[in-house]
Design a protein around this motif. Structure first.
Motif: not given
Length: 190
Positions: A1-27
């Motif tokens: 199952m995939r989970y969508q963000y269900v928290g406060p919208p103002e926190i979601r707005e922060e999601a585009g700011a800053g450095e991209p999330a980096v996986p621990v290692c890549h495919e």
């Protein structure tokens, strides 16, 4: 199952700011030679998400899951604590009030850790049950099997209810067939 963000919208707005999330290692890369949790003090919880690509992403504990996920859906989210060497998970939960994942997301966590060669306890050490109140819309953590909204005292559903309704076959046994113990009213009358 995939989970969508269900928290406060103002926190979601922060999601585009800053450095991209980096996986621990890549495919296609081998598991990390360095400890998975290098850069994080051993024994301290970290925030994690498992992205839709199945890779684990880590951030300091007080980081928002949705920011770590760059606003995207996830397969799992919560907190985990590594040993001092960063090679084994000592404790892991699905504690994310932004995604409110069901404990059924454990296989995604286990697969992400297994592909990195990281030892783990085999299941969540702390399982949280999240429900949205159909009466007031509040996100709740169900405690001690008490499916009552902490805000309005409305009855919470037995099934996870933050996403689109599951297909009839996804429900498993009907709520009448599941024993959740005596209701609070039955205990008071008893």
């Amino acid at each position: 199952m995939r989970y969508q963000y269900v928290g406060p919208p103002e926190i979601r707005e922060e999601a585009g700011a800053g450095e991209p999330a980096v996986p621990v290692c890549h495919e296609g890369e081998p598991p990390a030679v360095e400890p998975v949790a290098s850069g994080f003090p051993g024994g301290e919880p970290v925030t994690y998400v498992v992205g839709l690509d199945g890779w684990l992403r880590l951030a300091p504990r007080r980081s928002e899951h949705v920011v770590l996920a760059r606003g995207e859906d996830v397969l799992a989210a919560g907190e985990m604590t590594f040993d001092v060497d960063g090679r084994r998970v000592l404790a892991v939960s699905n504690q994310s009030t932004g995604y409110c994942p069901d404990p059924d997301c454990w296989p995604a966590v286990a697969e992400a850790l297994d592909r990195l060669g990281v030892g783990h306890p085999g299941d969540f050490t702390d399982k949280l049950i999240f429900r949205r109140c159909p009466d007031c819309g509040e996100r709740n953590v169900v405690r001690d099997g008490d499916f009552i909204c902490a805000l309005c005292d409305g009855e919470l559903p037995a099934w996870w209810n933050f996403g689109p309704p599951p297909a009839a076959d996804d429900f498993g046994p009907s709520p009448a067939a599941v024993d959740f113990g005596p209701s609070p009213a039955a205990v008071e009358e008893g």
